[in-house]
Scaffold this motif. Structure first.
Motif, short mmCIF file in Angstrom:
data_model
loop_
_atom_site.label_atom_id
_atom_site.label_comp_id
_atom_site.label_asym_id
_atom_site.label_seq_id
_atom_site.Cartn_x
_atom_site.Cartn_y
_atom_site.Cartn_z
N TYR A 109 0.99 -1.11 0.02
CA TYR A 109 -0.08 -0.13 -0.02
C TYR A 109 0.79 1.18 0.02
CZ TYR A 109 -2.82 3.93 1.75
OH TYR A 109 -3.18 5.19 1.92
N GLN A 110 1.97 1.29 0.82
CA GLN A 110 2.94 2.45 0.72
C GLN A 110 3.44 2.60 -0.37
OE1 GLN A 110 2.98 4.69 3.07
NE2 GLN A 110 1.84 3.49 4.82
N ALA A 111 3.90 1.54 -1.05
CA ALA A 111 4.46 1.50 -2.30
C ALA A 111 3.70 2.28 -3.43
CB ALA A 111 5.30 0.32 -2.74
N ALA A 112 2.28 2.01 -3.52
CA ALA A 112 1.54 2.26 -4.14
C ALA A 112 1.13 3.89 -4.00
CB ALA A 112 0.08 1.58 -4.42
N ALA A 113 1.01 4.14 -2.82
CA ALA A 113 0.85 5.50 -2.29
C ALA A 113 1.71 6.28 -2.77
CB ALA A 113 0.49 5.61 -0.96
N ALA A 114 2.97 5.90 -2.69
CA ALA A 114 4.30 6.73 -3.12
C ALA A 114 4.15 7.05 -4.52
CB ALA A 114 5.62 6.23 -2.59
N ALA A 115 4.01 5.97 -5.16
CA ALA A 115 3.82 6.18 -6.85
C ALA A 115 2.74 7.09 -7.16
CB ALA A 115 3.72 4.66 -7.14
N ARG A 116 1.63 6.98 -6.64
CA ARG A 116 0.66 7.91 -6.80
C ARG A 116 1.14 9.28 -6.70
NH1 ARG A 116 -2.92 4.07 -4.80
NH2 ARG A 116 -2.77 5.10 -2.71
N ARG A 117 1.75 9.42 -5.55
CA ARG A 117 2.30 10.93 -5.32
C ARG A 117 3.24 11.47 -6.36
NH1 ARG A 117 1.79 8.73 0.17
NH2 ARG A 117 3.94 8.46 0.08
N GLU A 118 4.04 10.46 -6.64
CA GLU A 118 5.23 10.68 -7.59
C GLU A 118 4.49 11.13 -8.83
OE1 GLU A 118 9.09 8.85 -9.74
OE2 GLU A 118 8.20 7.77 -7.83
N ASP A 119 3.28 10.35 -9.26
CA ASP A 119 2.79 10.59 -10.63
C ASP A 119 1.91 11.87 -10.43
OD1 ASP A 119 1.70 9.53 -13.14
OD2 ASP A 119 -0.19 9.52 -12.15
N ASP A 120 1.37 12.21 -9.51
CA ASP A 120 0.75 13.50 -9.44
C ASP A 120 1.78 14.42 -9.49
OD1 ASP A 120 -1.67 12.39 -8.97
OD2 ASP A 120 -1.80 12.56 -6.80
N TRP A 121 2.96 14.39 -8.97
CA TRP A 121 4.06 15.43 -8.94
C TRP A 121 4.32 15.64 -10.43
CZ3 TRP A 121 5.61 18.84 -5.66
CH2 TRP A 121 6.85 19.68 -5.91
N ARG A 122 4.60 14.47 -11.18
CA ARG A 122 4.87 14.61 -12.41
C ARG A 122 3.95 15.27 -13.30
NH1 ARG A 122 5.53 9.87 -12.81
NH2 ARG A 122 3.98 9.26 -14.16
N LYS A 123 2.71 14.87 -13.19
CA LYS A 123 1.78 15.43 -14.27
C LYS A 123 1.43 16.89 -13.77
CE LYS A 123 -1.07 11.50 -14.38
NZ LYS A 123 -2.55 10.66 -13.82
N THR A 124 1.79 17.51 -12.67
CA THR A 124 1.55 19.05 -12.40
C THR A 124 2.86 19.65 -12.52
OG1 THR A 124 2.22 18.54 -10.07
CG2 THR A 124 -0.11 18.59 -10.68
N GLU A 125 4.01 19.12 -13.10
CA GLU A 125 5.14 19.95 -13.41
C GLU A 125 4.81 21.08 -14.15
OE1 GLU A 125 9.65 19.20 -14.74
OE2 GLU A 125 8.10 17.65 -15.14
N THR A 126 4.18 21.05 -15.34
CA THR A 126 3.98 22.32 -16.04
C THR A 126 3.33 23.38 -15.50
OG1 THR A 126 4.21 21.01 -18.16
CG2 THR A 126 3.21 23.15 -18.37
N GLU A 127 2.12 23.04 -15.00
CA GLU A 127 1.42 24.05 -14.13
C GLU A 127 2.25 24.56 -13.03
OE1 GLU A 127 -3.22 23.37 -13.95
OE2 GLU A 127 -2.14 21.46 -14.35
N ARG A 128 2.96 23.76 -12.23
CA ARG A 128 3.68 24.12 -11.09
C ARG A 128 5.06 25.10 -11.43
NH1 ARG A 128 4.12 19.74 -9.06
NH2 ARG A 128 6.15 18.99 -10.17
N ASN A 129 5.41 25.13 -12.67
CA ASN A 129 6.53 25.76 -12.99
C ASN A 129 5.89 27.07 -13.60
OD1 ASN A 129 8.35 23.94 -12.83
ND2 ASN A 129 8.42 23.25 -14.70
#
Length: 276
Positions: A89-109
């Motif tokens: 579960y922890q690994a899946a949650a970390a993967a989702r957080r990493e995926d969210d971070w990657r998906k929001t990179e353009t808007e974050r910048n």
């Protein structure tokens, strides 16, 4: 992960209410409660599935206690079917957080470029600072405190994101008096849109899309002006009526009666807003 199962149960019960407004409010509170714990509906579902795997007789609790070696209790007291299930579960949650971070990179910048730096974008803006100053003695910091320190809070006058009861009138009065409330439906909508935009900026900066990152005073102010925009302020002009009609035809708000409203809005716009 720490879940208040009693509170979650109450919210899930309210979500099944025949009163649509009450049900929607319960779902919102459920989402806020999960968000405050860094969780999502997906996380809740996986946790329940994990707990359900411990049952062996068609949904009834087994008579015999399972051997302690088969379960794992995490640091918050939640019991998992096994350490492997917890780590998965922890690994899946970390993967989702990493995926969210990657998906929001353009808007974050884009947000960072607009403010000049991430630190400047995360800092309280003028409206947020006025709300903070008006309620500073009632705010309790998060533990552990997040970066930057003091930016977000765990409670406001005993109220938090997952509270079932409204903010006390005394505390709400401070929120309302921090700066003038809107006096027209247009002004209320403009301020509500402002808070949605600010939340979106913070969501991008934190890599938590669709997960409000406003601090508690701003959340309360946003909820207050939302109520003014959606139903509290009187309709005194064609613009007020137009805005209120636009709100009522949002898909998430339509019910059997509301299905007729899109045609009403179309006729209103054709005959009154833009007459031939």
């Amino acid at each position: 992960m720490s879940l208040d199962l009693i509170r979650l149960g109450k919210l899930l019960s309210l979500a099944g209410s025949d009163n649509e407004s009450e049900a929607i409010a319960a779902v919102r509170k459920l989402k806020d409660h999960l968000s405050s714990e860094g969780l999502s509906f997906t996380d809740l579902g996986q946790t329940l599935i994990g707990q359900g795997e411990r049952r062996s007789d068609g949904g009834q609790r087994p008579q015999a206690r399972e051997p302690a070696t088969n379960t794992f209790t995490d640091e918050t007291g939640v019991v998992w079917p096994s350490r492997r299930a917890y780590e998965k579960y922890q690994a899946a949650a970390a993967a989702r957080r990493e995926d969210d971070w990657r998906k929001t990179e353009t808007e974050r910048n884009e947000v960072i470029a607009r403010y000049g730096s991430r630190e400047a974008a995360l800092a309280r803006n003028d409206r947020e600072q006025m709300l903070h100053d008006a309620t500073a003695d009632l705010l309790v910091r998060c533990e552990p405190d997040t970066n930057p320190p003091g930016r977000w809070h765990a409670s406001l006058g005993g109220w938090d994101r997952s509270s079932f009861v409204p903010l006390s009138p005394t505390v709400m009065a401070r929120i309302e008096q921090a700066f003038p409330l809107p006096k027209t439906v247009r002004q209320a909508k403009d301020e509500f849109d402002y808070w949605k935009q600010r939340s979106n900026e913070l969501e991008m900066l934190m890599g938590r899309p669709e997960d409000s990152q406003l601090d508690l005073p701003a959340i309360c102010r946003a909820q207050r002006v939302q109520a003014l925009y959606e139903h509290e302020l009187p309709i005194r002009s064609i613009d007020d009526l137009h805005l209120r009609l636009q709100f009522t035809v949002k898909p998430e708000w339509t019910d059997d009666t509301g299905k007729a409203l899109p045609d009403i809005l179309e006729a209103f716009e054709a005959l009154i807003v833009a007459p031939p």
